[in-house]
Scaffold this active site. Structure first.
Site, PDB file in Angstrom:
ATOM      1  N   ARG A 232      -0.296   5.822   7.476  1.00  0.00           N
ATOM      2  CA  ARG A 232       0.235   5.432   6.081  1.00  0.00           C
ATOM      3  C   ARG A 232       1.941   5.518   6.338  1.00  0.00           C
ATOM      4  O   ARG A 232       2.154   6.258   7.233  1.00  0.00           O
ATOM      5  CB  ARG A 232      -0.321   6.902   5.139  1.00  0.00           C
ATOM      6  CG  ARG A 232      -1.572   6.485   4.899  1.00  0.00           C
ATOM      7  CD  ARG A 232      -1.774   5.362   3.784  1.00  0.00           C
ATOM      8  NE  ARG A 232      -3.180   5.224   3.360  1.00  0.00           N
ATOM      9  CZ  ARG A 232      -4.224   5.072   3.677  1.00  0.00           C
ATOM     10  NH1 ARG A 232      -4.104   4.247   4.702  1.00  0.00           N
ATOM     11  NH2 ARG A 232      -5.182   4.888   2.732  1.00  0.00           N
ATOM     12  N   GLU A 261       5.518  -0.386  -0.487  1.00  0.00           N
ATOM     13  CA  GLU A 261       4.815  -1.398  -0.022  1.00  0.00           C
ATOM     14  C   GLU A 261       4.468  -1.921  -1.401  1.00  0.00           C
ATOM     15  O   GLU A 261       4.406  -1.400  -2.448  1.00  0.00           O
ATOM     16  CB  GLU A 261       3.214  -0.935   0.418  1.00  0.00           C
ATOM     17  CG  GLU A 261       3.559  -0.501   1.935  1.00  0.00           C
ATOM     18  CD  GLU A 261       2.195  -0.021   2.323  1.00  0.00           C
ATOM     19  OE1 GLU A 261       0.951  -0.395   1.896  1.00  0.00           O
ATOM     20  OE2 GLU A 261       1.836   0.534   3.616  1.00  0.00           O
ATOM     21  N   HIS A 280      -0.683  -4.124   5.570  1.00  0.00           N
ATOM     22  CA  HIS A 280      -1.566  -3.118   5.412  1.00  0.00           C
ATOM     23  C   HIS A 280      -3.047  -3.647   5.150  1.00  0.00           C
ATOM     24  O   HIS A 280      -3.818  -3.535   4.215  1.00  0.00           O
ATOM     25  CB  HIS A 280      -1.291  -2.364   4.103  1.00  0.00           C
ATOM     26  CG  HIS A 280      -1.961  -0.942   3.788  1.00  0.00           C
ATOM     27  ND1 HIS A 280      -1.125   0.244   3.210  1.00  0.00           N
ATOM     28  CD2 HIS A 280      -3.004  -0.535   4.579  1.00  0.00           C
ATOM     29  CE1 HIS A 280      -2.017   1.142   3.294  1.00  0.00           C
ATOM     30  NE2 HIS A 280      -2.890   1.036   4.145  1.00  0.00           N
TER      31      HIS A 280
END
Length: 323
Positions: A232, A261, A280
């Site tokens: 993460r 993000e 991601h």
């Protein structure tokens, strides 16, 4: 008594109803993807399927806006878009889809390590520009993975699968995890970093892991090491990773996650030659998506039918009750 289910994933309403209506709950979606609409929808919600993008996060204010909330199911392994402490204090069990994308993410980590080791993306870019970088690619360094020292940070389902895949190629694999396992070669974190040619990060984001791989720890890696991050954003802060790349401490980095993000369009990581970037999406294979939706459906069905749900992450009762 019918359950009221609020679905937050960024999918069309028709698809949401197609998936969840057969489970017997009264299914709704927010009228728009905003904080105000989320809080309004939570007023009556009892079961919530969370938003894997984190856009509609269930923070402490959202928990306070949901007096009848009885269960939150995340359609992902990560639960960092939830205020788990606030949900736990409110007596709301939280479940994830542990293990559903372990193979997908582990394969991405292996593929990324191969890409960095063999300069595949770099050479591809030069070829598309019209070049023939045969000698340059060799000069940049190209290595087999066999016998490379691989350190795995985090030994959950993803880390364990990544370790197995790297070992199958002949790598020397060791790990550090918050909980020591019965199998595998365990090392303390600083020792692991100091002996890792390739560092694979698979940790969950928690208050304890945010900033864990700061500039001091990245400096422990051998010169010319590779970083592969499928965890993460924030665990290895982007600025610290960039500094390690520019100093040469890192020879390359494969990043699927970022502090913010989407990654800002003008972020310097986008321009760095030694970085493999991914939006991601390490866990986004057809197989893993099927695993995830199956796990979500099974848990919502169990909640509606009065059976225990699986994969509770905050230690509360797995039998869901109306509130």
């Amino acid at each position: 008594m019918s359950w009221k289910l609020l679905a937050l994933p960024p999918l069309g309403a028709d698809l949401i109803h197609h998936v969840f209506d057969p489970l017997g709950a009264d299914v709704t979606v927010p009228v728009e993807r905003s904080r105000e609409a989320l809080h309004s929808s939570l007023a009556d919600a009892e079961l919530v399927v969370g938003d894997f993008t984190g856009e509609l996060a269930i923070d402490a204010a959202a928990v306070a806006a949901a007096p009848h909330l009885a269960f939150v199911q995340m359609p992902s392994v990560g639960v960092d878009s939830l205020d788990v402490d606030a949900l736990t204090a409110a007596g709301v069990p939280v479940a994830n889809t542990a293990g559903a994308n372990a193979r997908s993410v582990a394969e991405w980590a292996l593929s990324a390590a191969l890409d960095l080791s063999r300069q595949l993306s770099w050479a591809d870019r030069r070829m598309r520009e019209g070049g023939w970088p045969q000698l340059e690619a060799a000069a940049r360094g190209s290595d087999e993975l066999a016998n490379r020292r691989v350190g795995v940070l985090g030994m959950g389902a993803i880390g364990a699968e990544a370790a197995r895949l790297f070992e199958a190629l002949g790598c020397q694999v060791a790990y550090w995890s918050r909980r020591r396992r019965d199998t595998g070669v365990y090392q303390e974190i600083d020792d692991l970093l100091a002996g890792s040619d390739i560092l694979v990060v698979c940790l969950p984001r928690t208050p304890e892991t945010v900033g864990l791989l700061d500039s001091r720890r990245l400096a422990l890696l051998p010169a010319g090491a590779f970083l592969v991050n499928v965890a993460r954003g924030g665990i290895a802060p982007d600025a610290d990773v960039l500094a390690a790349l520019e100093s040469g401490r890192l020879a390359g980095a494969a990043l699927d996650v970022f502090d913010d993000e989407p990654l800002p369009a003008d972020h310097p990581l986008r321009r760095h030659e030694n970085v493999l970037l991914s939006p991601h999406a390490a866990g986004s294979t057809r197989q893993s998506q099927l695993n995830i939706i199956t796990a979500v459906i099974d848990n919502i069905r169990a909640a509606v039918e009065g059976r225990p749900v699986a994969n509770i992450v905050n230690g509360l009762d797995s039998l869901i009750h109306h509130r």
